[in-house]
Design a protein around this motif. Sequence first.
Motif, PDB file in Angstrom:
ATOM      1  N   SER A 172       0.825  -1.399   0.243  1.00 10.39           N
ATOM      2  CA  SER A 172      -0.082   0.232   0.224  1.00 10.39           C
ATOM      3  C   SER A 172       1.156   1.034  -0.420  1.00 10.39           C
ATOM      4  CB  SER A 172      -0.919  -0.165   1.114  1.00 10.39           C
ATOM      5  OG  SER A 172      -1.389  -1.321   1.219  1.00 10.39           O
ATOM      6  N   ILE A 173       0.646   1.773  -0.969  1.00  3.56           N
ATOM      7  CA  ILE A 173       1.568   3.016  -1.236  1.00  3.56           C
ATOM      8  C   ILE A 173       0.826   4.534  -0.777  1.00  3.56           C
ATOM      9  CG2 ILE A 173       2.542   5.169  -2.851  1.00  3.56           C
ATOM     10  CD1 ILE A 173       2.062   2.674  -4.635  1.00  3.56           C
ATOM     11  N   ALA A 233       3.411  -8.309   0.736  1.00  4.06           N
ATOM     12  CA  ALA A 233       2.584  -7.932   0.373  1.00  4.06           C
ATOM     13  C   ALA A 233       1.702  -7.787   1.689  1.00  4.06           C
ATOM     14  CB  ALA A 233       1.654  -8.954   0.426  1.00  4.06           C
ATOM     15  N   ASP A 234       0.395  -6.859   2.175  1.00  3.69           N
ATOM     16  CA  ASP A 234       0.032  -6.853   2.862  1.00  3.69           C
ATOM     17  C   ASP A 234       0.875  -6.135   4.033  1.00  3.69           C
ATOM     18  OD1 ASP A 234      -2.570  -8.089   2.581  1.00  3.69           O
ATOM     19  OD2 ASP A 234      -1.290  -9.714   3.261  1.00  3.69           O
ATOM     20  N   THR A 235       1.634  -5.028   3.490  1.00  8.18           N
ATOM     21  CA  THR A 235       2.198  -4.241   4.082  1.00  8.18           C
ATOM     22  C   THR A 235       2.479  -2.933   3.573  1.00  8.18           C
ATOM     23  OG1 THR A 235       4.633  -4.186   2.561  1.00  8.18           O
ATOM     24  CG2 THR A 235       4.482  -5.731   4.695  1.00  8.18           C
ATOM     25  N   VAL A 236       2.900  -1.811   3.758  1.00  9.63           N
ATOM     26  CA  VAL A 236       2.335   0.215   3.611  1.00  9.63           C
ATOM     27  C   VAL A 236       3.996   0.122   4.207  1.00  9.63           C
ATOM     28  CG1 VAL A 236       1.901   1.366   3.904  1.00  9.63           C
ATOM     29  CG2 VAL A 236       0.316   0.013   5.128  1.00  9.63           C
ATOM     30  N   ASN A 237       4.143   1.386   2.577  1.00  2.00           N
ATOM     31  CA  ASN A 237       5.375   2.034   2.140  1.00  2.00           C
ATOM     32  C   ASN A 237       4.762   3.918   2.260  1.00  2.00           C
ATOM     33  OD1 ASN A 237       8.140   2.851   1.525  1.00  2.00           O
ATOM     34  ND2 ASN A 237       9.118   1.331   1.056  1.00  2.00           N
ATOM     35  N   THR A 238       5.306   4.564   3.270  1.00  2.00           N
ATOM     36  CA  THR A 238       5.362   5.107   3.436  1.00  2.00           C
ATOM     37  C   THR A 238       5.658   6.697   3.069  1.00  2.00           C
ATOM     38  OG1 THR A 238       4.120   7.780   4.740  1.00  2.00           O
ATOM     39  CG2 THR A 238       5.540   5.622   5.784  1.00  2.00           C
ATOM     40  N   MET A 239       5.923   6.876   1.333  1.00  6.39           N
ATOM     41  CA  MET A 239       6.840   7.713   0.793  1.00  6.39           C
ATOM     42  C   MET A 239       6.700   9.349   0.564  1.00  6.39           C
ATOM     43  SD  MET A 239       6.961   5.271  -2.449  1.00  6.39           S
ATOM     44  CE  MET A 239       6.156   3.729  -2.454  1.00  6.39           C
ATOM     45  N   PRO A 240       8.008  10.003   1.065  1.00  7.42           N
ATOM     46  CA  PRO A 240       7.973  11.418   0.720  1.00  7.42           C
ATOM     47  C   PRO A 240       7.959  11.424  -0.993  1.00  7.42           C
ATOM     48  CG  PRO A 240       9.900  10.878   1.705  1.00  7.42           C
ATOM     49  CD  PRO A 240       9.539   9.866   1.510  1.00  7.42           C
ATOM     50  N   GLU A 241       7.329  12.391  -1.519  1.00  5.29           N
ATOM     51  CA  GLU A 241       6.980  12.650  -2.437  1.00  5.29           C
ATOM     52  C   GLU A 241       8.069  12.103  -3.649  1.00  5.29           C
ATOM     53  OE1 GLU A 241       4.067  14.899  -5.522  1.00  5.29           O
ATOM     54  OE2 GLU A 241       4.923  16.164  -4.259  1.00  5.29           O
ATOM     55  N   LYS A 242       9.290  12.695  -3.072  1.00  3.74           N
ATOM     56  CA  LYS A 242      10.870  12.381  -4.166  1.00  3.74           C
ATOM     57  C   LYS A 242      10.735  11.405  -3.796  1.00  3.74           C
ATOM     58  CE  LYS A 242      15.875  13.161  -3.989  1.00  3.74           C
ATOM     59  NZ  LYS A 242      16.067  14.849  -3.548  1.00  3.74           N
TER      60      LYS A 242
END
Length: 368
Positions: free
Chosen positions: A14-15, A287-296
Amino acid sequence: MTDRLKTLADAGVSIWLDDLSRERIESGNLASLVEESSVVGVTTNPTIFAGAIAEGERYDEQVRQLVADDKGVDEVIFELTTEDVRNACDILAPVAASTKDDGRVSIEVEPDLAHDTEATIASAQALWSAVDRENVLIKIPATQAGMAAITAVVAQGISVNVTLIFSLERYRAVMDAYLTGLEQARDNGLDLSRIRSVASFFISRVDSEVDKRLEAIGTDDALALRGKAAIANARVAYAAFAEIAGSDRWGILADAGANAQRPLWASTGVKNSEYPDTLYVSELVVADTVNTMPEKTMQAFADHGEVEGDKVTGRGGAAQSILDQIAAAGVDWTDVMLALENEGVDKFIASWHELVDTVKAQMEKQGS
């Protein structure tokens, strides 16, 4: 260009965008990212809000009105940030309705309360009530005092993003706090299916701290281990998550309708320019994880990121071997984790003070 992000999402990651501003909300940018770039969640912090408030004019009218109403700086911060999060929740509401766990927007409790359990609980309750959206997550730091707060608010039906997790030991405590909260919520007669949680396991800061120590040691063996600690630490953490997910304790709660507390990879922007800028995304695909990313970071992955299948499941043993090698090279792993947590809380608090100073300046500007 965003096909790569869709491929990542199709792999079960999940992005979530690690950014929010009124400009993104009102201009339609956030809605576009949801529609076109596979973004299914948002995380925030005081530094993000400070930048948004300092750089844009979209807050001016509300600040002016709050100053006229004789509100103090803490009240102004509360009103500005909860309004942004509420509106972001509304944009992501269709995602929340169509998926099991996504469409979530996170907002932090006041960082100065990181070592005060009761005050953290009160802050979480106030934020939950003010945002008044089921798809909000209240961010609580994984300090020792935070453990009891996590259990208490989950027991009340409040969804939580547990942040600032660095060590396996603390992560296990976080998972236990969540399960205990679910058990109490069940005993309180609450609907467990409405409670959500993620556990934010920090990545890049681990490499920054460990690399610094490996370079100080300076041996060939030590230098060869640079850039390996963070991913190994995350993979060991995922193995612990899988262990809990297969436990009888979790099985009972799942049968009662509970949702798993998904691992969230946080701090995934690469801080060392010698490393690939998509390192902490591509190497943590599962699968079934989240990666929270800065827009860059998100843009970098959209441009040249690669998904090469599951890079985490079943790799806990090999990852632990890397951590053991780092320890054998002379790095005190316990001290690393303590330093990272202390530094994390200090940055957490400094971020809040930055927001306070920014809002004070805006209040003086709009009140003059």
